[in-house]
Structures are given as C-alpha cells and as structure tokens.
Write an enzyme that holds these catalytic residues in place. Structure first.
Site, PDB file in Angstrom:
ATOM      1  CG  HIS A   1      -2.082  -1.022   1.009  1.00 50.86           C
ATOM      2  ND1 HIS A   1      -3.228  -0.784   0.292  1.00 50.86           N
ATOM      3  CD2 HIS A   1      -2.161  -2.314   1.413  1.00 50.86           C
ATOM      4  CE1 HIS A   1      -3.988  -1.883   0.295  1.00 50.86           C
ATOM      5  NE2 HIS A   1      -3.352  -2.831   0.962  1.00 50.86           N
TER       6      HIS A   1
ATOM      7  CG  ASP B   1      -0.268  -5.574  -8.263  1.00 51.18           C
ATOM      8  OD1 ASP B   1       0.636  -5.450  -7.419  1.00 51.18           O
ATOM      9  OD2 ASP B   1      -1.475  -5.662  -7.962  1.00 51.18           O
TER      10      ASP B   1
HETATM   11  C1  GLA Z   1      -2.912  -4.465  -4.884  1.00 52.31           C
HETATM   12  C2  GLA Z   1      -2.750  -3.311  -5.887  1.00 52.31           C
HETATM   13  C3  GLA Z   1      -1.328  -2.761  -5.871  1.00 52.31           C
HETATM   14  C4  GLA Z   1      -0.876  -2.452  -4.443  1.00 52.31           C
HETATM   15  C5  GLA Z   1      -1.179  -3.618  -3.508  1.00 52.31           C
HETATM   16  C6  GLA Z   1      -0.897  -3.284  -2.072  1.00 52.31           C
HETATM   17  O1  GLA Z   1      -2.145  -5.563  -5.290  1.00 52.31           O
HETATM   18  O2  GLA Z   1      -3.066  -3.720  -7.188  1.00 52.31           O
HETATM   19  O3  GLA Z   1      -1.245  -1.623  -6.678  1.00 52.31           O
HETATM   20  O4  GLA Z   1      -1.440  -1.266  -3.977  1.00 52.31           O
HETATM   21  O5  GLA Z   1      -2.511  -4.047  -3.597  1.00 52.31           O
HETATM   22  O6  GLA Z   1       0.446  -3.043  -1.875  1.00 52.31           O
END
Ligand code: GLA
Length: 382
Positions: free
Chosen positions: A36, A173
C-alpha cells in the site's frame, strides 16, 4: 513456466478458433515488502514469478472479437467499437478495459480472438489480474503493431483496472509483471516508475507462500477507501503524496484528523522507510533484519492500516511460533490471499506440515503452500 498450461491454452484456442495464435506468458508477482505504498508514490519490492497467465491471441476477420477464459469455461463476444464495462464482470473487464484504454490513446486495433488461463488462483494476492491485463495489452501490441513501449503498456493495464474494474490500484503489480527479471526482485520507486534489480539468493533460506484460500468481498471498496484517506492527508500536509511526508509532519496535524486515519498515514510513512531498510539488509545479506522488517510490515498492515484478516494473522502467528521463520506477512492488497514467509530451508518441510494442520483445525479448510521462482516479465513464448 508451466509447459502443460501453455499447451492446454494453445489446444483450447485452436479447438475454438482454429488458426495459429501468438502465445504469451505474463507472470504474477510476489512482494517482499512495501504494501500500500505504491499509490502513495512510495517504494515497493516486488518480483515476477514463474506462475501467471498464458494467453493465446490472434487477429480475427469474423467481424467480432471473442475472449475465452479456459479455466472458467466462459466466453464473451464483443464489438471493439462499442465497449462498456461488463455488468457483474470479473475477468471480462480486465480484457475490455485494456481494449478501451488502448483506444483512448488513439491506437487503432481490429478484431481478435483470445484464450487464456493461469496457474495462480485469483484472490491469492499474486496479481493474476495485472498478469491478465499485461498479457492482453502485450498481445494486442504485437498483433496490431501498435508500437507501445512497456511503460505505456503498464499504464494502459493500470487504467483498465481503474476505469473498468473500479479498483484504483497503484502501479506495482503491472510493473512487476511486465518488467520482472529472472532471479531478481525490483526495488521500484513508484513516483519515477524506475527500478533497481536485486539478485535474490537467500542461500540457506527461502521464500514460501501460504494461501489462506480466502478472499473477503469488501476488499475493493476498502482498497479505494484507503487510497482516498492517504490522498486527503497528503493534501492536508500540502505534499503531493504521503511519500513526501515524515512522521514529524504527520504529528503536526494529528489532533485534526481521526485517530484511525492518523494510524493509516503513519503506517504508509513507516512502511516506505522499511522498504529502503529491507533493500539495504538484502544487500548486506542480513536476513535477520530483513525478517524483522517483514514482521513489522505485517504488524502495521494488521493494526494500523487494517487490511489483514483473521486467517492471515493466524498464519503469521504460526510463523512466529517457529524460530526458523525469520519473517512473515500478508502480501498484496489484503483481506485474504497469501502470506510470504522467509524461512530456513531445513525447517520448511516440518513447518508446512504444522501450519497446514493448524490452519485446518482452526478454519476447517485447507491452506495451500507454494514455492515460486523469480522470473522474467511478460513476453512471447518461443
Ligand atoms: C494491490 C494493488 C497494488 C498495491 C497492492 C498493495 O495488489 O493492485 O497496486 O497497492 O494491492 O500493496
């Protein structure tokens, strides 16, 4: 990469559409630390893994486009000239969203067929969604010669998720999935979207993932809520993002914000700091320190940011009971999915047994345990 999966997807594509598709592998990711922080312009430490999405894609002259989710045995046909989010959609919107965002950039594509499947369960917190988005944008870029850079492709994937899926995700991601490097984790600065690779060789230790096999449904709205809390506190501090704030800055507005929001912002500031410390610990081969930072990350996610779950906390408590696990924490957006554990290889087998039994006793369901290899990012399968 899973060769059986590749041949299964190709076979299904040919059975349904005939032709000779382009085959793409797009990996899921793990994240060593930095949760996050990405949408706060901060630092994260992910790596692409050898599990993910395999897609088969080819142009179509049938006047319609078709997407086939092999694992779910579901198919949608759509017109690329009249796109809108699919009602009650799940996988459909990752595909439609990518097509729409490509068009938003004034790139022209024609009709196409795609079949896909994967070997990471959705909801595992390993970014099967980013892997799917990336496979689609990468495939369309290839078959229609769109000339998109990888940087542009990940922004298209991210926007698809914002506008078609409704999750205001950060860039971690999509970046990790697209830019992964075999045997490396990437210290990514989410403001500049530039990363530094770190070769990962923990010698007599390894990373183990344990999936709770649970995904609580409030996760999307809770995610967007967290993001807006962070943005509003950054606004009150007159900084662009919480990445620019210090604990000291936050103290100055402590009395004027709700205690729970103060804790959330404090978590982000501290987690960002932990990522940098973790990268230094990895560089120094100091796994004890890395493990402590990983436990501290979980503690913050559980008590301050409040995105954990009973199942995740239980798995981390189990890890703490075992002196050979140096660190464990929930991974990804939260409310379910996996924990990531840094464990001595010699203790892995016994830990797997103990934790599986304990989990089953407590929750009357199985957890799943995975090993992953760090892999290259999205690309063509030769
Ligand atoms: C999900 C979101 C990412 C990131 C994570 C928490 O995977 O897609 O962008 O914010 O949560 O780190």
């Amino acid at each position: 990469m899973n060769k059986a999966l590749v041949s299964n997807i190709k076979t299904h594509f040919i059975a349904k559409f005939k032709g000779n598709p382009l085959m793409i592998f797009s990996p899921g990711r793990i994240n060593i630390i930095g949760e996050h922080t990405d949408y706060n312009d901060g630092f994260v430490f992910p790596a692409a893994v050898d599990k993910g999405i395999v897609a088969a894609i080819e142009k179509s002259d049938s006047g319609v486009s078709t997407a086939y989710a092999v694992d779910k045995e579901e198919t949608i046909a759509f017109s690329i000239n009249d796109l809108k989010p699919y009602p009650q959609g799940s996988w459909q919107n990752y595909i439609l969203g990518v097509v729409a965002e490509i068009q938003n950039r004034s790139k022209i594509i024609g009709n196409f067929n795609i079949a896909f499947g994967g070997d990471i369960p959705s909801g595992a917190g390993m970014s099967s969604s980013a892997a799917l988005e990336n496979s689609v944008v990468f495939g369309l870029n290839e078959i229609f010669n769109l000339g998109l850079s990888k940087e542009e492709m990940i922004l298209i994937s991210q926007k698809a998720e914002h506008n078609y899926v409704g999750v205001k995700c950060g860039i971690m991601d999509q970046y990790a999935s697209m830019f992964g490097i075999k045997n490396n984790a990437l210290l990514l600065d989410c403001r500049t979207i530039k990363s530094k690779p770190f070769e990962i060789n923990f010698k007599d230790h390894e990373l183990l993932l344990i999936n709770t096999n649970v995904k609580h449904s409030l996760s999307d709205s809770a995610y967007n809520d967290r993001r807006s809390v962070c943005e509003s506190i950054a606004g009150m501090l007159h900084v662009k993002a919480l990445r620019d704030a210090t604990e000291f800055d936050l103290e100055t507005i402590k009395e004027s914000i709700a205690h729970e929001n103060y804790q959330k912002a404090l978590y982000v500031i501290q987690e960002n700091d932990r990522v940098i410390k973790a990268s230094k610990a990895i560089e120094a081969g100091d796994l004890e320190t890395l493990g402590k930072l990983i436990y501290a990350s979980h503690n913050g996610l559980q008590h301050q940011y409040k995105v954990s779950s009973e199942e995740l906390d239980f798995l981390v408590e189990q890890a703490k009971l075992n002196g050979h696990v140096l660190g464990a924490r929930m991974m990804g957006g939260g409310f379910g999915g996996c924990t990531i554990n840094l464990i001595a290889k010699s203790a892995t087998e016994s830990f797997k047994k103990v934790v599986s039994e304990a989990y089953k006793n407590k929750f009357k369901k199985d957890c799943s345990i995975y090993f992953v290899e760090l892999s290259d990012g999205t690309g063509l399968i030769a």
